[in-house]
Design an enzyme around this catalytic site. Sequence first.
Site, mmCIF file in Angstrom:
data_model
loop_
_atom_site.group_PDB
_atom_site.id
_atom_site.type_symbol
_atom_site.label_atom_id
_atom_site.label_comp_id
_atom_site.label_asym_id
_atom_site.label_seq_id
_atom_site.Cartn_x
_atom_site.Cartn_y
_atom_site.Cartn_z
ATOM 1 N N ARG A 65 0.856 -1.186 0.000
ATOM 2 C CA ARG A 65 0.000 0.000 0.000
ATOM 3 C C ARG A 65 0.893 1.237 0.000
ATOM 4 O O ARG A 65 1.566 1.537 0.989
ATOM 5 C CB ARG A 65 -0.928 -0.004 1.220
ATOM 6 C CG ARG A 65 -1.953 -1.130 1.176
ATOM 7 C CD ARG A 65 -2.793 -1.045 -0.069
ATOM 8 N NE ARG A 65 -3.931 -1.964 -0.042
ATOM 9 C CZ ARG A 65 -4.828 -2.022 -1.000
ATOM 10 N NH1 ARG A 65 -4.719 -1.245 -2.075
ATOM 11 N NH2 ARG A 65 -5.828 -2.860 -0.911
ATOM 12 N N ALA A 77 -10.560 -7.543 -1.799
ATOM 13 C CA ALA A 77 -11.591 -6.511 -1.925
ATOM 14 C C ALA A 77 -11.354 -5.749 -3.215
ATOM 15 O O ALA A 77 -10.269 -5.803 -3.790
ATOM 16 C CB ALA A 77 -11.535 -5.559 -0.732
ATOM 17 N N GLU A 93 -13.161 -9.959 -7.966
ATOM 18 C CA GLU A 93 -11.941 -9.649 -7.217
ATOM 19 C C GLU A 93 -11.341 -10.871 -6.521
ATOM 20 O O GLU A 93 -10.129 -11.024 -6.470
ATOM 21 C CB GLU A 93 -12.202 -8.540 -6.204
ATOM 22 C CG GLU A 93 -12.468 -7.191 -6.823
ATOM 23 C CD GLU A 93 -11.264 -6.593 -7.539
ATOM 24 O OE1 GLU A 93 -10.118 -6.842 -7.124
ATOM 25 O OE2 GLU A 93 -11.485 -5.866 -8.524
ATOM 26 N N GLU A 97 -7.537 -11.788 -7.251
ATOM 27 C CA GLU A 97 -6.558 -11.580 -6.185
ATOM 28 C C GLU A 97 -6.071 -12.864 -5.540
ATOM 29 O O GLU A 97 -4.946 -12.917 -5.060
ATOM 30 C CB GLU A 97 -7.116 -10.629 -5.121
ATOM 31 C CG GLU A 97 -7.304 -9.220 -5.646
ATOM 32 C CD GLU A 97 -7.685 -8.226 -4.560
ATOM 33 O OE1 GLU A 97 -7.809 -8.622 -3.379
ATOM 34 O OE2 GLU A 97 -7.855 -7.037 -4.902
ATOM 35 N N PRO A 115 -15.883 7.658 7.822
ATOM 36 C CA PRO A 115 -16.946 8.619 7.551
ATOM 37 C C PRO A 115 -16.610 10.062 7.923
ATOM 38 O O PRO A 115 -17.368 10.972 7.586
ATOM 39 C CB PRO A 115 -18.116 8.095 8.380
ATOM 40 C CG PRO A 115 -17.490 7.285 9.463
ATOM 41 C CD PRO A 115 -16.248 6.696 8.866
ATOM 42 N N GLY A 116 -15.484 10.289 8.554
ATOM 43 C CA GLY A 116 -15.068 11.653 8.845
ATOM 44 C C GLY A 116 -14.604 12.395 7.607
ATOM 45 O O GLY A 116 -14.591 13.620 7.574
ATOM 46 N N GLU A 120 -17.223 6.235 1.539
ATOM 47 C CA GLU A 120 -17.026 4.845 1.100
ATOM 48 C C GLU A 120 -17.719 3.867 2.037
ATOM 49 O O GLU A 120 -17.553 3.920 3.252
ATOM 50 C CB GLU A 120 -15.541 4.496 1.038
ATOM 51 C CG GLU A 120 -15.308 3.062 0.577
ATOM 52 C CD GLU A 120 -13.846 2.658 0.507
ATOM 53 O OE1 GLU A 120 -13.565 1.545 0.029
ATOM 54 O OE2 GLU A 120 -12.979 3.445 0.932
ATOM 55 N N GLU A 141 -2.495 -4.649 -13.091
ATOM 56 C CA GLU A 141 -1.095 -4.327 -13.325
ATOM 57 C C GLU A 141 -0.416 -3.680 -12.121
ATOM 58 O O GLU A 141 0.758 -3.909 -11.847
ATOM 59 C CB GLU A 141 -0.982 -3.401 -14.537
ATOM 60 C CG GLU A 141 0.436 -3.096 -14.937
ATOM 61 C CD GLU A 141 0.480 -2.198 -16.153
ATOM 62 O OE1 GLU A 141 0.745 -0.997 -15.984
ATOM 63 O OE2 GLU A 141 0.249 -2.706 -17.263
ATOM 64 N N GLU A 143 -1.001 -4.199 -8.991
ATOM 65 C CA GLU A 143 -1.075 -5.011 -7.772
ATOM 66 C C GLU A 143 0.048 -6.046 -7.724
ATOM 67 O O GLU A 143 0.307 -6.740 -8.701
ATOM 68 C CB GLU A 143 -2.427 -5.735 -7.691
ATOM 69 C CG GLU A 143 -3.593 -4.804 -7.489
ATOM 70 C CD GLU A 143 -4.923 -5.519 -7.421
ATOM 71 O OE1 GLU A 143 -5.784 -5.041 -6.664
ATOM 72 O OE2 GLU A 143 -5.111 -6.524 -8.120
#
Length: 183
Positions: A65, A77, A93, A97, A115-116, A120, A141, A143
């Site tokens: 990440r 996910a 997915e 994955e 949510p702040g 999503e 590509e 990942e």
Amino acid sequence: MSDLIASEILQNRLSYQGSKFSFHVDRIKLPHGVTGEYSYIKHPGAGLAVPVTDDGKFVLVKQYRFAIQRYLLEFPAGTLEVGEDHGVTIKREIEEETGYRANQWQYLGGFYICPGYSDEIIHAYLAQGLEKLEHPPAQDEDEEIEVVLLSREEIEALLRSQSADTSLDAKSITAFHLALQAL
């Protein structure tokens, strides 16, 4: 009675459309009358699977990440495509994955991630009756994914250790606990 109470957008100062979500800075009047400038992300939502093999192993992915410059363990996910149902998203997915296909699906629920500053919502599923695909679809590509099989006890030990090298992200921790209630 609904908890949904819209804010009033008084002025849009900035909008940027990225490849998966958009970023906005707006002057907003909140339901209780306070006015201010707020930055937020509008996201199409996502699907997530908690895959469990017949022998009780959880299928996770170890994925880099870039925002935090490290690898995390996560359940598979993916972001919803425009107009796509979350059930369709996660079935695609999980194959891309992990190289597995699930034959049994149980909806675990939806939850907001941050949510702040984002709208999503992730829709989580328990995926069972797994079969390993002989020819899995190509991964995206961008990942770099390693499939990791862990027992419930191993995941619980990781959660207790809080090791920086093998952390689970919040969506995976939440989905893990939802799945345990369904197993």
